[in-house]
Design an enzyme around this catalytic site. Sequence first.
Site, mmCIF file in Angstrom:
data_model
loop_
_atom_site.group_PDB
_atom_site.id
_atom_site.type_symbol
_atom_site.label_atom_id
_atom_site.label_comp_id
_atom_site.label_asym_id
_atom_site.label_seq_id
_atom_site.Cartn_x
_atom_site.Cartn_y
_atom_site.Cartn_z
ATOM 1 N N HIS A 54 36.471 29.433 71.036
ATOM 2 C CA HIS A 54 37.721 28.696 70.874
ATOM 3 C C HIS A 54 38.309 28.791 69.474
ATOM 4 O O HIS A 54 39.418 28.296 69.248
ATOM 5 C CB HIS A 54 37.523 27.223 71.226
ATOM 6 N N LYS A 106 52.506 22.239 75.581
ATOM 7 C CA LYS A 106 52.988 20.934 76.050
ATOM 8 C C LYS A 106 54.411 20.683 75.566
ATOM 9 O O LYS A 106 55.269 20.185 76.315
ATOM 10 C CB LYS A 106 52.054 19.828 75.552
ATOM 11 N N LYS A 110 48.952 18.031 65.670
ATOM 12 C CA LYS A 110 47.810 18.942 65.758
ATOM 13 C C LYS A 110 46.651 18.322 64.981
ATOM 14 O O LYS A 110 46.858 17.461 64.133
ATOM 15 C CB LYS A 110 48.129 20.311 65.150
ATOM 16 N N ARG A 111 45.466 18.801 65.250
ATOM 17 C CA ARG A 111 44.335 18.407 64.412
ATOM 18 C C ARG A 111 44.660 18.734 62.955
ATOM 19 O O ARG A 111 45.249 19.771 62.666
ATOM 20 C CB ARG A 111 43.072 19.168 64.866
ATOM 21 N N THR A 139 47.262 24.434 72.321
ATOM 22 C CA THR A 139 47.763 23.980 73.618
ATOM 23 C C THR A 139 48.886 22.967 73.421
ATOM 24 O O THR A 139 49.711 22.789 74.312
ATOM 25 C CB THR A 139 46.645 23.350 74.476
ATOM 26 N N LYS A 189 46.030 24.873 59.867
ATOM 27 C CA LYS A 189 47.195 24.481 60.666
ATOM 28 C C LYS A 189 48.388 24.145 59.775
ATOM 29 O O LYS A 189 49.506 23.991 60.249
ATOM 30 C CB LYS A 189 46.836 23.307 61.578
#
Length: 522
Positions: free
Chosen positions: A69, A369, A257-258, A365, A263
């Site tokens: 992942h 969404k 997001k995390r 993901t 990121k």
Amino acid sequence: SASLEDILKKHKAAHGNLENLADYVTIQLNDTHPVISIPELMRRLMDIEGFSYGKAFDIVCRVFNYTNHTIMQEALEKWDCRLVEKLLPRIYEIIIMLNETFIAGMYAKNADKAVISRMKLIQDGRIHMADMAVFCSSHTNGVAQIHTQILKDNTLADWYKFFPQRFTNKTNGITQRRWLALCNMELSSLITKLLGSDSWITDLDKLKELKKFSEDSDVIKRFIDIKKIKKQQLSEFIRLRENTVIDPESIFDIQIKRLHEYKRQLLNAFSILYIYYGIKDGSIKNFFPTTFIFGAKSAPGYRRAKAIIKYINEIARIINNDPQVNKLIKIVFVSNYNVSYAEKLVAASDISEQISTAGTEASGTGNMKLMLNGSVTLGTLDGANIEIVEEAGSENNYIFGAKVDELKKIMPDYDSRKLFANNQKIRHVVSSLIDGSVSDGGSGDFRELYYSLLDGASWHSPDNYYVLGDLESYVSTKLKANSDYRDRIAFAKKQWINMCCAGKFSSDRTIRDYAQEIWKIN
């Protein structure tokens, strides 16, 4: 161990023995966290069920499959041998046996000794769980096309060279039942009305039939009205939850997001400050009012993530209290971000921030969404963003920044100090970390962020996620999206087309791909 015991008990009850276990059971390893189940199944088959090592190994390799992942090293776990041996002595013995099986097999393939040393399951007193997962399974997959390619080219390149048939891609998906039908009933009702049925709830590809309505002004106006309703609902929720008033008529630019350096929430924060300074000095004009919303979870011990959260909230405090600008920019970092909050955020979003350094995000993901609810993607060509653009078109999204192949050439000679020295606007923004204009309350955390960007740290090079390198491209693209929003109909068409093209990203398709291509279920 408990799960494996349950699986074996049920299989024996149904079939009488475990000889055919691999014909009926498959176990998908969800990243490296559950990989210890490989030697545990070996232990059960050998020590409890009486199978030979060779027979148990054959069954195990056919039962297990491995989904990677992320390429982040903290997720490619390496477990200390002394700890495993102390807690699980028999498991450690079996891991040693698996390592010896691997080494013998590689010599049989005439592999180079140095390559074998790089690939061994046990190296430098640590068990490499990802290597064990690839070796003791039938398939290894990434979760987006570019992610799988990076696994083949870099992260697991040695394994791909010797076992190419094991590697496959399974792009992640989301369930439209929760992330559209449930969280956005107004839009769901419109979709069902236009299609003449609710069959899209189990066949998301049906949304493609709605693309033709992008030229129907009545439908697009109805879509805009629905987006406004969702923004009003979120505004009221934020007023009650956060005690903050936001303008539902503004652009909702959302990054949920995390919280992780790759990121690049920090890049987003820098861009907002860059725009803020530009509005203040008059170099940025006609900026459409925008609410920037952040939501994130983070590991409690991740000090730098906490510093970034603090920095965003301090910028919010400054800008939200500046009467010269706070009608144009508002920042909200939502508290206690969770799925229930996310349901409201994705339905109300106009712009979906997906800005990871190219080559670092496995798939994402959240991007799916937000797309499904009619957001345009503002992002890099990374993870599933690439496939989003392939499905919905680059003309309907906002792509910026260095690509994976470009970064390979840029990073070896990249000098963030030079960029900082030569670019006054970047210097102004980044200097806020140390010049007192944005306060960390005396903790020194902002100063540590500053030096990590310009001088690096013992574990990474300066600005190793290319935050400063991508900043101007990002700001330029962000301003383009902001300007385009002024033509509300044209922008809504982009949003509508994104929603219509989200069918590929249904988890129904993902699970079907796993079932047919890995689990071999017809």
